[in-house]
Design an enzyme around this catalytic site. Structure first.
Site, PDB file in Angstrom:
ATOM      1  CE  LYS A  10     -79.142 -17.651 -26.955  1.00 44.33           C
ATOM      2  NZ  LYS A  10     -80.193 -17.652 -27.948  1.00 44.33           N
ATOM      3  CD  GLU A  15     -86.160 -15.433 -35.585  1.00 41.44           C
ATOM      4  OE1 GLU A  15     -86.229 -16.620 -35.926  1.00 41.44           O
ATOM      5  OE2 GLU A  15     -85.111 -14.903 -35.144  1.00 41.44           O
ATOM      6  CB  VAL A  54     -82.327 -14.174 -39.078  1.00 36.28           C
ATOM      7  CG1 VAL A  54     -81.778 -12.887 -39.682  1.00 36.28           C
ATOM      8  CG2 VAL A  54     -82.520 -14.017 -37.571  1.00 36.28           C
ATOM      9  CB  SER A 103     -76.054 -18.827 -39.727  1.00 35.55           C
ATOM     10  OG  SER A 103     -77.409 -18.528 -39.976  1.00 35.55           O
ATOM     11  CB  ALA A 104     -78.449 -19.312 -44.714  1.00 39.97           C
ATOM     12  CE  LYS A 120     -82.636 -23.300 -37.916  1.00 38.49           C
ATOM     13  NZ  LYS A 120     -81.418 -23.856 -37.316  1.00 38.49           N
ATOM     14  CG  ASP A 133     -73.027 -24.943 -38.770  1.00 32.73           C
ATOM     15  OD1 ASP A 133     -73.668 -24.104 -39.428  1.00 32.73           O
ATOM     16  OD2 ASP A 133     -73.522 -25.620 -37.853  1.00 32.73           O
TER      17      ASP A 133
HETATM   18  N1  PSU Z   1     -80.078 -17.525 -32.196  1.00 31.94           N
HETATM   19  C1  PSU Z   1     -80.812 -17.262 -31.105  1.00 31.94           C
HETATM   20  N2  PSU Z   1     -82.134 -17.556 -31.108  1.00 31.94           N
HETATM   21  C2  PSU Z   1     -82.755 -18.086 -32.211  1.00 31.94           C
HETATM   22  C3  PSU Z   1     -81.958 -18.351 -33.378  1.00 31.94           C
HETATM   23  C4  PSU Z   1     -80.632 -18.046 -33.317  1.00 31.94           C
HETATM   24  O1  PSU Z   1     -80.277 -16.787 -30.113  1.00 31.94           O
HETATM   25  O2  PSU Z   1     -83.965 -18.350 -32.174  1.00 31.94           O
HETATM   26  C5  PSU Z   1     -82.625 -18.899 -34.610  1.00 31.94           C
HETATM   27  C6  PSU Z   1     -82.950 -17.756 -35.599  1.00 31.94           C
HETATM   28  O3  PSU Z   1     -84.135 -18.087 -36.292  1.00 31.94           O
HETATM   29  C7  PSU Z   1     -81.771 -17.809 -36.554  1.00 31.94           C
HETATM   30  C8  PSU Z   1     -81.524 -19.287 -36.636  1.00 31.94           C
HETATM   31  O4  PSU Z   1     -82.041 -17.252 -37.825  1.00 31.94           O
HETATM   32  O5  PSU Z   1     -81.710 -19.758 -35.297  1.00 31.94           O
HETATM   33  C9  PSU Z   1     -80.139 -19.622 -37.138  1.00 31.94           C
HETATM   34  O6  PSU Z   1     -80.048 -20.991 -37.357  1.00 31.94           O
HETATM   35  P1  PSU Z   1     -78.782 -21.603 -38.137  1.00 31.94           P
HETATM   36  O7  PSU Z   1     -77.632 -21.414 -37.201  1.00 31.94           O
HETATM   37  O8  PSU Z   1     -79.150 -23.044 -38.368  1.00 31.94           O
HETATM   38  O9  PSU Z   1     -78.645 -20.808 -39.401  1.00 31.94           O
HETATM   39 MN    MN Z   2     -75.859 -24.016 -39.727  1.00 35.60          MN
END
Ligand code: PSU
Ligand code: MN
Length: 306
Positions: A161, A26, A108, A142-143, A88, A140
Site C-alpha cells: 500500500k 496469514e 507476513v 517492517s520485519a 499481532k 519504522d
Molecule cells: N498490509 C496490508 N494488509 C495487511 C498487512 C499489511 O495491506 O493486513 C498486515 C500483514 O500481516 C503484514 C503486517 O505482515 O500488516 C505488517 O505490519 P508491520 O508494518 O507492523 O510490520
Molecule cells: Mn513497523
C-alpha cells in the site's frame, strides 16, 4: 526441535506427505486487516479458491502457544471475531507467545517462518509491510522485509500500500537480495491501484515461470524468499487520487494521535478503509482472491518440478 510446537492440520499433513500443492495464508489479515464478519467470509472464500485451483490451503496462526498450519472454520471465526484483541505476532513475539501458551495472529513475517517450518513454499496474501514514509526519522521498517531476505518462501501479494514509501521498500529489498517479480507487468503494483510508477526487477508471465524461478533459487542454495507482485484486476482497481488523498489524511491523523510501532499499519489500514467508504475493502478482498488463485497454480507448478 521446533516440531514439538508445530501442529499441521490433518488435511495439510496429508497433502504435504503426498507431495500435493499447499498454499500458506496469514491470520493478521483476518484479525487486523479487515472488519468482522467480512474478514471471516473472505478467509473462508480464499481457502475455497485455493481448493478450486487444485491446492490445499494452510491458514497459519498461533493458538494457545501452538504453531498452527491449517485452521478449522471455527478457528478462523475465532480470529475474525476477536480481531485486534489478538496479539499481532511478528518474529520478536514468537518465542514469548509459545512460552506463555498464548494466541497470536501471524503477519507476513511469522506466516513465512511457520510455513517454512511446516515445509510449505508458497504463501498468498494481500499486501506486505515495508519501509514506512518518514522511516528516516522513525526507523519504522517492517520485519516482513527482513524475513523475505532470510526465509525461503515465495510471497504472492498485490504489491504494498502507498501508506508505505514504495521506492525505499524496493531499495531495502534490493540491498537484501530479494527478487521482486511483477506478474504480467514491469511496473510495481500499489495494492489498490495497478500503478506506482516504479519498476519491478523482472516481469514473469506464468505460474510455471514463477515456480521455475523459485526452484532455481533454492537449487542455487540462496537463502531468502521471493516477492511476487500481482496487480489487482482492472475492474476492481481504485482511482489513484482518491486513495492517495485518504492515505495523506490517515497519515496526518496517525501523527497527530502519536500512533506508532505495531499499531501503525492496522490504524492506517482501518482509517483508509473508513475514509473511502468501504470501496477499498471490496478491492482488498478481490485482490486477495486473485493472489490465492495464482498461488495455488504456482504451488502446483512447483510440485511438478520437484
Ligand atoms: N498490509 C496490508 N494488509 C495487511 C498487512 C499489511 O495491506 O493486513 C498486515 C500483514 O500481516 C503484514 C503486517 O505482515 O500488516 C505488517 O505490519 P508491520 O508494518 O507492523 O510490520
Ligand atoms: Mn513497523
Amino acid at each position: 526441535m521446533y516440531q514439538q510446537y508445530l501442529d499441521l492440520s490433518p488435511e495439510v499433513k496429508a497433502a504435504l506427505e503426498a507431495g500435493k500443492p499447499v498454499v500458506a495464508l496469514e491470520s493478521t489479515i483476518i484479525s487486523h486487516g479487515m472488519p468482522y464478519p467480512k474478514n471471516v467470509e473472505t478467509a473462508l472464500s480464499v481457502e475455497k479458491i485455493i481448493r478450486e485451483n487444485g491446492a490445499t490451503p494452510a491458514t497459519i496462526a498461533i493458538i494457545g502457544g501452538r504453531l498452527k498450519a491449517g485452521l478449522t472454520p471455527e478457528e478462523i471465526e475465532y480470529f475474525g471475531k476477536k480481531g485486534t484483541a489478538i496479539t499481532k505476532a511478528s518474529r520478536r513475539d514468537l518465542a514469548m507467545l509459545v512460552a506463555r501458551g498464548e494466541d497470536g495472529a501471524t503477519t507476513v513475517t511469522t506466516t513465512m517462518m511457520i510455513a517454512h517450518m511446516a515445509g510449505i513454499k508458497i504463501f498468498a496474501t494481500g499486501g506486505i509491510g515495508g519501509v514506512h514514509r518518514g522511516a528516516e526519522t522513525t526507523m519504522d521498517i517492517s520485519a516482513d522485509l527482513e524475513e523475505l531476505a532470510n526465509t525461503p518462501v515465495m510471497v504472492i501479494c498485490a504489491g504494498a500500500k502507498a501508506i508505505l514509501d514504495l521506492g525505499l521498500t524496493l531499495e531495502y529489498l534490493e540491498t537484501h537480495g530479494v527478487p521482486v517479480l511483477g506478474y504480467g507487468t514491469e511496473e510495481l503494483p500499489a495494492f489498490y491501484s495497478r500503478h506506482s510508477g516504479l519498476k519491478v526487477d523482472y516481469r514473469v508471465d506464468s505460474p510455471e515461470e514463477l515456480a521455475k524461478a523459485f526452484y532455481v533459487q533454492s537449487a542455487l542454495g540462496l537463502k531468502g524468499g521471493m516477492l511476487v507482485t500481482n496487480p489487482i484486476p482492472e475492474e476492481y482497481a481504485m482511482d489513484g487520487t482518491a486513495i492517495n488523498d485518504a492515505i495523506e489524511t490517515a497519515l496526518k491523523m496517525m501523527n497527530e494521535r502519536g500512533i506508532h510501532g505495531k499499531e501503525s499499519t492496522p490504524f492506517l489500514l482501518a482509517t483508509v478503509k473508513d475514509l473511502t467508504g468501504g470501496e477499498s475493502l471490496e478491492s482488498n478482498i478481490r485482490l486477495v482472491y486473485n493472489n490465492a488463485a495464482l498461488a495455488a497454480k504456482t504451488a502446483a507448478a512447483l510440485n511438478a518440478l520437484q
